[in-house]
Design a protein around this motif. Structure first.
Motif, PDB file in Angstrom:
ATOM      1  N   ALA A  85      38.017  90.624  46.214  1.00 14.61           N
ATOM      2  CA  ALA A  85      38.543  91.467  44.917  1.00 14.61           C
ATOM      3  C   ALA A  85      40.205  91.324  45.066  1.00 14.61           C
ATOM      4  CB  ALA A  85      38.259  92.982  45.503  1.00 14.61           C
ATOM      5  N   GLY A  86      40.583  91.251  44.057  1.00 14.82           N
ATOM      6  CA  GLY A  86      42.209  91.245  43.961  1.00 14.82           C
ATOM      7  C   GLY A  86      42.695  91.488  42.697  1.00 14.82           C
ATOM      8  N   VAL A  87      44.072  91.904  42.682  1.00 11.91           N
ATOM      9  CA  VAL A  87      44.800  92.088  41.441  1.00 11.91           C
ATOM     10  C   VAL A  87      46.057  91.607  41.572  1.00 11.91           C
ATOM     11  CG1 VAL A  87      43.555  94.403  40.887  1.00 11.91           C
ATOM     12  CG2 VAL A  87      45.729  94.470  42.499  1.00 11.91           C
ATOM     13  N   THR A 106      47.378  97.427  48.353  1.00 12.01           N
ATOM     14  CA  THR A 106      46.402  98.132  48.687  1.00 12.01           C
ATOM     15  C   THR A 106      45.214  97.247  48.554  1.00 12.01           C
ATOM     16  OG1 THR A 106      47.604 100.024  48.309  1.00 12.01           O
ATOM     17  CG2 THR A 106      45.144 100.282  48.938  1.00 12.01           C
ATOM     18  N   THR A 107      45.170  96.885  47.316  1.00 11.02           N
ATOM     19  CA  THR A 107      43.647  95.852  46.987  1.00 11.02           C
ATOM     20  C   THR A 107      43.687  94.740  47.919  1.00 11.02           C
ATOM     21  OG1 THR A 107      43.984  96.799  44.595  1.00 11.02           O
ATOM     22  CG2 THR A 107      42.443  95.183  45.158  1.00 11.02           C
ATOM     23  N   ASN A 108      44.813  93.880  47.839  1.00  7.55           N
ATOM     24  CA  ASN A 108      44.848  92.494  48.235  1.00  7.55           C
ATOM     25  C   ASN A 108      44.997  92.438  49.854  1.00  7.55           C
ATOM     26  OD1 ASN A 108      44.842  91.992  45.570  1.00  7.55           O
ATOM     27  ND2 ASN A 108      46.893  91.234  45.367  1.00  7.55           N
ATOM     28  N   ASN A 133      38.006  85.498  54.132  1.00  4.03           N
ATOM     29  CA  ASN A 133      39.047  86.004  53.261  1.00  4.03           C
ATOM     30  C   ASN A 133      39.426  85.125  52.062  1.00  4.03           C
ATOM     31  OD1 ASN A 133      38.738  88.565  54.440  1.00  4.03           O
ATOM     32  ND2 ASN A 133      40.315  88.093  55.898  1.00  4.03           N
ATOM     33  N   ILE A 134      39.678  85.773  50.935  1.00  2.85           N
ATOM     34  CA  ILE A 134      39.973  84.760  49.728  1.00  2.85           C
ATOM     35  C   ILE A 134      41.547  85.001  49.704  1.00  2.85           C
ATOM     36  CG2 ILE A 134      39.911  84.122  47.085  1.00  2.85           C
ATOM     37  CD1 ILE A 134      37.281  83.464  49.035  1.00  2.85           C
ATOM     38  N   GLY A 135      42.330  84.211  49.966  1.00  2.00           N
ATOM     39  CA  GLY A 135      43.718  84.293  49.840  1.00  2.00           C
ATOM     40  C   GLY A 135      44.278  83.700  48.489  1.00  2.00           C
ATOM     41  N   ALA A 148      55.557  90.632  45.119  1.00  2.00           N
ATOM     42  CA  ALA A 148      54.569  91.625  45.825  1.00  2.00           C
ATOM     43  C   ALA A 148      53.133  91.077  45.943  1.00  2.00           C
ATOM     44  CB  ALA A 148      54.524  92.885  44.960  1.00  2.00           C
ATOM     45  N   TYR A 149      52.942  90.155  45.275  1.00  2.00           N
ATOM     46  CA  TYR A 149      51.452  89.442  45.266  1.00  2.00           C
ATOM     47  C   TYR A 149      51.601  88.750  46.461  1.00  2.00           C
ATOM     48  CZ  TYR A 149      47.567  86.736  44.066  1.00  2.00           C
ATOM     49  OH  TYR A 149      46.235  85.935  43.849  1.00  2.00           O
ATOM     50  N   CYS A 150      52.512  87.853  46.479  1.00  2.00           N
ATOM     51  CA  CYS A 150      52.822  87.059  47.617  1.00  2.00           C
ATOM     52  C   CYS A 150      52.989  87.486  48.855  1.00  2.00           C
ATOM     53  CB  CYS A 150      54.245  86.174  47.474  1.00  2.00           C
ATOM     54  SG  CYS A 150      54.074  84.879  46.216  1.00  2.00           S
ATOM     55  N   ALA A 178      42.082  79.633  50.315  1.00  2.00           N
ATOM     56  CA  ALA A 178      43.216  79.909  49.333  1.00  2.00           C
ATOM     57  C   ALA A 178      43.109  78.928  48.050  1.00  2.00           C
ATOM     58  CB  ALA A 178      44.683  79.428  49.921  1.00  2.00           C
ATOM     59  N   PRO A 179      42.730  79.438  47.029  1.00  2.00           N
ATOM     60  CA  PRO A 179      42.758  78.832  45.704  1.00  2.00           C
ATOM     61  C   PRO A 179      44.054  78.627  45.137  1.00  2.00           C
ATOM     62  CG  PRO A 179      41.273  80.744  45.710  1.00  2.00           C
ATOM     63  CD  PRO A 179      42.044  80.955  46.829  1.00  2.00           C
ATOM     64  N   ARG A 180      44.342  77.622  44.122  1.00  2.00           N
ATOM     65  CA  ARG A 180      45.479  77.318  43.517  1.00  2.00           C
ATOM     66  C   ARG A 180      44.989  78.248  42.126  1.00  2.00           C
ATOM     67  NH1 ARG A 180      45.675  71.147  41.790  1.00  2.00           N
ATOM     68  NH2 ARG A 180      43.507  71.239  40.859  1.00  2.00           N
TER      69      ARG A 180
HETATM   70  N1  LIG Z   1      42.544  83.492  39.404  1.00  2.00           N
HETATM   71  C1  LIG Z   1      43.484  82.902  40.419  1.00  2.00           C
HETATM   72  O1  LIG Z   1      44.447  82.289  39.616  1.00  2.00           O
HETATM   73  C2  LIG Z   1      43.613  82.978  41.744  1.00  2.00           C
HETATM   74  C3  LIG Z   1      44.359  81.829  42.471  1.00  2.00           C
HETATM   75  C4  LIG Z   1      44.333  82.280  43.942  1.00  2.00           C
HETATM   76  C5  LIG Z   1      43.593  83.377  44.297  1.00  2.00           C
HETATM   77  N2  LIG Z   1      42.960  84.040  43.847  1.00  2.00           N
HETATM   78  C6  LIG Z   1      42.327  85.332  44.300  1.00  2.00           C
HETATM   79  O2  LIG Z   1      40.984  85.354  43.968  1.00  2.00           O
HETATM   80  C7  LIG Z   1      40.398  86.711  44.110  1.00  2.00           C
HETATM   81  C8  LIG Z   1      39.425  86.706  42.934  1.00  2.00           C
HETATM   82  O3  LIG Z   1      40.617  86.705  41.931  1.00  2.00           O
HETATM   83  P1  LIG Z   1      39.840  86.424  40.224  1.00  2.00           P
HETATM   84  O4  LIG Z   1      40.608  85.355  39.720  1.00  2.00           O
HETATM   85  O5  LIG Z   1      38.373  86.325  40.375  1.00  2.00           O
HETATM   86  O6  LIG Z   1      40.231  87.917  39.748  1.00  2.00           O
HETATM   87  P2  LIG Z   1      39.732  88.743  38.727  1.00  2.00           P
HETATM   88  O7  LIG Z   1      38.597  88.017  37.617  1.00  2.00           O
HETATM   89  O8  LIG Z   1      40.547  89.516  38.002  1.00  2.00           O
HETATM   90  O9  LIG Z   1      38.475  89.781  39.395  1.00  2.00           O
HETATM   91  C9  LIG Z   1      39.177  90.613  40.182  1.00  2.00           C
HETATM   92  C10 LIG Z   1      38.070  91.358  41.001  1.00  2.00           C
HETATM   93  O10 LIG Z   1      38.471  92.144  42.059  1.00  2.00           O
HETATM   94  C11 LIG Z   1      37.637  93.308  41.744  1.00  2.00           C
HETATM   95  N3  LIG Z   1      38.710  94.723  42.004  1.00  2.00           N
HETATM   96  C12 LIG Z   1      39.911  94.901  41.788  1.00  2.00           C
HETATM   97  N4  LIG Z   1      40.104  96.041  42.173  1.00  2.00           N
HETATM   98  C13 LIG Z   1      39.488  96.622  42.800  1.00  2.00           C
HETATM   99  C14 LIG Z   1      39.355  97.838  43.457  1.00  2.00           C
HETATM  100  N5  LIG Z   1      39.970  98.656  43.886  1.00  2.00           N
HETATM  101  N6  LIG Z   1      37.881  97.972  44.153  1.00  2.00           N
HETATM  102  C15 LIG Z   1      36.761  97.103  44.122  1.00  2.00           C
HETATM  103  N7  LIG Z   1      36.977  96.027  43.326  1.00  2.00           N
HETATM  104  C16 LIG Z   1      38.091  95.774  42.798  1.00  2.00           C
HETATM  105  C17 LIG Z   1      37.390  93.521  40.272  1.00  2.00           C
HETATM  106  O11 LIG Z   1      36.244  94.437  40.059  1.00  2.00           O
HETATM  107  P3  LIG Z   1      36.202  95.587  38.917  1.00  2.00           P
HETATM  108  O12 LIG Z   1      37.506  95.464  38.208  1.00  2.00           O
HETATM  109  O13 LIG Z   1      34.887  95.417  38.473  1.00  2.00           O
HETATM  110  O14 LIG Z   1      36.057  96.684  39.723  1.00  2.00           O
HETATM  111  C18 LIG Z   1      37.135  92.045  40.114  1.00  2.00           C
HETATM  112  O15 LIG Z   1      35.594  91.992  40.190  1.00  2.00           O
HETATM  113  C19 LIG Z   1      41.669  87.545  44.146  1.00  2.00           C
HETATM  114  O16 LIG Z   1      41.559  87.760  45.537  1.00  2.00           O
HETATM  115  C20 LIG Z   1      42.772  86.712  43.803  1.00  2.00           C
HETATM  116  O17 LIG Z   1      43.790  87.228  44.318  1.00  2.00           O
HETATM  117  C21 LIG Z   1      42.878  83.989  42.247  1.00  2.00           C
END
Ligand SMILES: NC(=O)c1ccc[n+]([C@@H]2O[C@H](COP(=O)([O-])OP(=O)(O)OC[C@H]3O[C@@H](n4cnc5c(N)ncnc54)[C@H](OP(=O)(O)O)[C@@H]3O)[C@@H](O)[C@H]2O)c1
Length: 260
Positions: A85-87, A106-108, A133-135, A148-150, A178-180
């Motif tokens: 999970a992440g925002v 808090t979320t990340n 852990n997905i970073g 802040a995300y960093c 750690a994905p890009r």
């Molecule tokens: N996409 C990228 O470019 C990228 C690159 C590097 C790393 N990442 C990391 O990969 C991970 C997945 O990212 P993604 O791209 O798949 O993002 P995403 O499509 O926006 O999905 C985010 C997920 O996090 C969940 N989430 C957010 N806040 C939550 C909360 N308070 N409680 C429970 N679940 C929560 C959302 O669930 P609901 O909203 O349905 O509850 C959703 O399933 C994250 O940790 C992100 O930082 C992503």
């Protein structure tokens, strides 16, 4: 670690990367608990997966949500925790609200740390268990527009590294992927445009899921995805001045996209 018949709890299951991970793990025979805040989305995902899985509606930023995760993990005898999970909010920190910063940290960071903390005793019951852990590449490179995300992802990486060492003589493998940049809804239009302007490659979520399977199969402690991102992570560790200068040269472009 073999995923077949492994009970795995996946946060962020409804997200772009989470869905791809859920699909890949389900194909491998894992028995999943799909965690997120939207029941309908999770149930739709569950119906689309091969095998029998469970859905858990929980907001991991709340004490109640995390207690529900722990109760479920105890009852199911969970052997694998995947924190996906992440925002993310793309803005210069001066323009960000404090609520938005707090939500990211808090979320990340805080939520996955607390989930690891509470689930370790459950995972310890197994001969083989894992935390993944997905970073992010931004957990190793401080990038303007993502301060802040960093911070949240640097924190998660530091915690993961220390936990790997604390649990080295336990049955729990602690892994960090750690994905890009990846094509999901996490990235707003402004982030997509910035990636194009900077010439950053963007992966598909399925590539991240495949990498997660490799990380699990080989128990890789740390995996940074992509080239040249992989190189920049190493360069930033050894010669941060080089990466600093390269990013500062792009500051005007980054600021332009952060303001759109
Ligand atoms: N996409 C990228 O470019 C990228 C690159 C590097 C790393 N990442 C990391 O990969 C991970 C997945 O990212 P993604 O791209 O798949 O993002 P995403 O499509 O926006 O999905 C985010 C997920 O996090 C969940 N989430 C957010 N806040 C939550 C909360 N308070 N409680 C429970 N679940 C929560 C959302 O669930 P609901 O909203 O349905 O509850 C959703 O399933 C994250 O940790 C992100 O930082 C992503």
């Amino acid at each position: 670690m073999n995923v077949e018949n492994t009970k795995a709890l996946l946060t962020g299951a409804s997200g772009g990367i989470g869905r791809a991970i859920a699909n890949r793990l389900a194909q491998g025979g894992a028995l999943l608990t799909l965690v997120g805040r939207n029941q309908e989305t999770l149930q739709d995902l569950n119906r689309s997966l091969p095998g029998k899985h469970r859905v858990l509606v929980a907001d991991i930023t709340t004490q109640t949500g995390r207690a529900a995760v722990l109760e479920h993990a105890r009852a199911q005898e969970t052997a694998m925790l995947i924190n996906a999970a992440g925002v993310m909010d793309f803005q210069f920190v001066e323009q960000q609200s404090s609520a938005c910063i707090e939500q990211m940290i808090t979320t990340n960071m805080l939520a996955p740390v607390l989930l690891c903390h509470s689930l370790i005793p459950v995972l310890r019951q197994h001969e083989q268990a894992a935390i993944v852990n997905i970073g992010s590449i931004y957990g190793s490179i401080g990038h303007p527009g993502f301060s802040a995300y960093c911070a949240s992802k640097f924190g998660l990486r530091g915690f993961t590294e220390a936990l790997q060492r604390e649990l080295a003589d336990s049955p729990i493998r602690v892994l960090y992927l750690a994905p890009r940049a990846t094509l999901t809804d996490l990235n707003t239009r402004a982030v997509d445009d910035l990636n194009k302007a900077l010439g950053n490659s963007v992966d598909r979520p399925e590539q991240v899921a495949e990498e997660l399977m490799n990380v699990l199969a080989r128990s890789r402690r740390q995996r940074f995805m992509g080239w040249p991102e992989n190189l920049f992570v190493r360069l930033n560790g050894l010669f941060p001045g080089l990466v600093h200068n390269a990013l500062v040269r792009k500051l005007a472009i980054i600021r332009h996209h952060a303001q759109t």
